[in-house]
Scaffold this active site. Structure first.
Site, PDB file in Angstrom:
ATOM      1  N   LYS A  13       0.833  -1.221   0.000  1.00 25.98           N
ATOM      2  CA  LYS A  13       0.000   0.000   0.000  1.00 25.98           C
ATOM      3  C   LYS A  13       0.864   1.267   0.000  1.00 25.98           C
ATOM      4  CE  LYS A  13      -2.233  -0.871   3.873  1.00 25.98           C
ATOM      5  NZ  LYS A  13      -1.601  -2.140   4.322  1.00 25.98           N
ATOM      6  N   ARG A  88      -9.657   0.729   8.999  1.00 26.79           N
ATOM      7  CA  ARG A  88      -9.177  -0.613   9.344  1.00 26.79           C
ATOM      8  C   ARG A  88     -10.232  -1.423  10.083  1.00 26.79           C
ATOM      9  NH1 ARG A  88      -3.308   0.487   9.279  1.00 26.79           N
ATOM     10  NH2 ARG A  88      -2.134  -1.373   9.789  1.00 26.79           N
ATOM     11  N   ARG A 127      11.612  -6.255   4.747  1.00 29.14           N
ATOM     12  CA  ARG A 127      11.553  -4.837   5.104  1.00 29.14           C
ATOM     13  C   ARG A 127      12.220  -4.609   6.464  1.00 29.14           C
ATOM     14  NH1 ARG A 127       5.723  -2.270   5.290  1.00 29.14           N
ATOM     15  NH2 ARG A 127       5.590  -3.118   7.376  1.00 29.14           N
ATOM     16  N   ARG A 135      11.128  -0.493  12.274  1.00 27.04           N
ATOM     17  CA  ARG A 135       9.840  -0.250  12.904  1.00 27.04           C
ATOM     18  C   ARG A 135       9.727  -1.141  14.117  1.00 27.04           C
ATOM     19  NH1 ARG A 135       5.053  -0.062   8.499  1.00 27.04           N
ATOM     20  NH2 ARG A 135       3.981  -0.859  10.322  1.00 27.04           N
ATOM     21  N   ARG A 146      -0.414  -8.507  13.746  1.00 33.63           N
ATOM     22  CA  ARG A 146      -0.947  -7.571  12.737  1.00 33.63           C
ATOM     23  C   ARG A 146      -1.708  -8.302  11.642  1.00 33.63           C
ATOM     24  NH1 ARG A 146       4.446  -5.117  11.469  1.00 33.63           N
ATOM     25  NH2 ARG A 146       3.487  -4.024   9.741  1.00 33.63           N
TER      26      ARG A 146
HETATM   27  P1  AMP Z   1       0.670   0.590   9.300  1.00 35.40           P
HETATM   28  O1  AMP Z   1       1.888   1.403   9.058  1.00 35.40           O
HETATM   29  O2  AMP Z   1      -0.487   1.005   8.446  1.00 35.40           O
HETATM   30  O3  AMP Z   1       0.943  -0.890   9.222  1.00 35.40           O
HETATM   31  O4  AMP Z   1       0.204   0.878  10.816  1.00 35.40           O
HETATM   32  C1  AMP Z   1       1.076   0.627  11.904  1.00 35.40           C
HETATM   33  C2  AMP Z   1       0.271   0.553  13.184  1.00 35.40           C
HETATM   34  O5  AMP Z   1      -0.382   1.798  13.441  1.00 35.40           O
HETATM   35  C3  AMP Z   1      -0.855  -0.484  13.207  1.00 35.40           C
HETATM   36  O6  AMP Z   1      -0.392  -1.789  13.513  1.00 35.40           O
HETATM   37  C4  AMP Z   1      -1.747   0.084  14.310  1.00 35.40           C
HETATM   38  O7  AMP Z   1      -1.195  -0.136  15.581  1.00 35.40           O
HETATM   39  C5  AMP Z   1      -1.664   1.581  14.025  1.00 35.40           C
HETATM   40  N1  AMP Z   1      -2.693   2.023  13.063  1.00 35.40           N
HETATM   41  C6  AMP Z   1      -2.467   2.513  11.799  1.00 35.40           C
HETATM   42  N2  AMP Z   1      -3.619   2.819  11.194  1.00 35.40           N
HETATM   43  C7  AMP Z   1      -4.595   2.512  12.059  1.00 35.40           C
HETATM   44  C8  AMP Z   1      -6.020   2.575  12.021  1.00 35.40           C
HETATM   45  N3  AMP Z   1      -6.660   3.023  10.918  1.00 35.40           N
HETATM   46  N4  AMP Z   1      -6.712   2.162  13.111  1.00 35.40           N
HETATM   47  C9  AMP Z   1      -6.082   1.713  14.212  1.00 35.40           C
HETATM   48  N5  AMP Z   1      -4.752   1.597  14.334  1.00 35.40           N
HETATM   49  C10 AMP Z   1      -4.004   2.004  13.266  1.00 35.40           C
END
Ligand code: AMP
Length: 190
Positions: A13, A88, A127, A135, A146
Site C-alpha cells: 500500500k 481498518r 523490510r 519499525r 498484525r
Molecule cells: P501501518 O503502518 O499502516 O501498518 O500501521 C502501523 C500501526 O499503526 C498499526 O499496527 C496500528 O497499531 C496503528 N494504526 C495505523 N492505522 C490505524 C487505524 N486506521 N486504526 C487503528 N490503528 C491504526
C-alpha cells in the site's frame, strides 16, 4: 480523486501510494506514518499509542478518526488524497462515510491489493532486515498479531465496499510497476 488502498500489512500500500502521489498529485494519508511520527515526537498522542503500535494492535477508532478528520481539512488535501491504512475496521469505515458527507466529499474508489499470506511474511521480514529506520512492530510476534488483526477486523471491509460496488481488486503479487499500471487502468475508469 479520493481513494482507499486496502490490503494487509506488506501488501504494498505504501509503495503504491507513493507512486500515486507522484503521478496524480494527490497526498498520501498514512495513519501508520502519522502515528509513528507522533511516537517519535513524543506528543501526547504518541505516548498514548506507543505500546499499542509495538504490540501490533489497533489504536482506538475514535482517536484515529479524529486524526483523519482533521488532516483531511488541511489545504493540501483539497485536490484529493489516498488513504493508506485507514479505515481498518467497519466502525472506522462508517465514521469515514459520515465525516466525508459532512465535508461534502465522496470517495472515488477503494483499491484492494490482494497478496498471499506467505508472501506477506517474506516481504515484511525483508523490510525489517533492510529498513534503515527499523519499525518497532516489524518483529515476528507483532507481525503475526498484525496479520491476525487484519483478518479479523479489516478484511470484512472487502465485503463492505464490494456490496457498495466500490471495490476494485488488483493482484498485489505482480511487480511494483505492473501493480501500478493496473491501478492506473482502474482509476482511469472512475
Ligand atoms: P501501518 O503502518 O499502516 O501498518 O500501521 C502501523 C500501526 O499503526 C498499526 O499496527 C496500528 O497499531 C496503528 N494504526 C495505523 N492505522 C490505524 C487505524 N486506521 N486504526 C487503528 N490503528 C491504526
Amino acid at each position: 480523486m479520493r481513494l482507499i488502498l486496502l490490503g494487509p500489512p506488506g501488501a504494498g500500500k505504501g509503495t503504491q501510494a507513493g507512486r500515486l502521489v507522484a503521478t496524480h498529485g494527490i497526498v498520501q494519508l498514512s495513519t501508520g506514518d502519522m502515528l509513528r511520527a507522533a511516537v517519535a515526537a513524543e506528543t501526547e498522542v504518541g505516548l498514548k499509542v506507543k505500546d499499542v503500535l509495538t504490540r501490533g494492535e489497533l489504536v482506538s477508532d475514535d482517536l484515529i478518526c479524529s486524526i483523519i478528520s482533521d488532516r483531511i481539512d488541511d489545504h493540501d488535501c483539497a485536490k484529493g488524497f489516498i488513504l493508506d491504512g485507514f479505515p481498518r475496521t467497519i466502525a472506522q469505515a462508517d465514521a469515514l462515510d459520515e465525516l466525508l458527507e459532512k465535508k461534502d466529499q465522496r470517495l472515488d474508489a477503494v483499491v484492494q491489493l490482494k497478496v498471499d499470506e506467505g508472501i506477506l511474511l517474506e516481504r515484511i521480514e525483508t523490510r525489517a532486515r533492510e529498513s534503515a529506520q527499523a519499525r518497532s512492530d516489524d518483529n515476528a510476534d507483532s507481525l503475526k498479531k498484525r496479520l491476525a488483526v487484519y483478518s479479523e477486523q479489516t478484511s470484512p471491509l472487502v465485503d463492505y465496499y464490494s456490496k457498495r460496488n466500490m471495490l476494485m481488486s488488483v493482484d498485489g503479487m505482480k511487480s511494483v510497476d505492473e501493480v501500478a499500471a493496473e491501478i492506473d487502468t482502474i482509476l482511469s475508469t472512475v
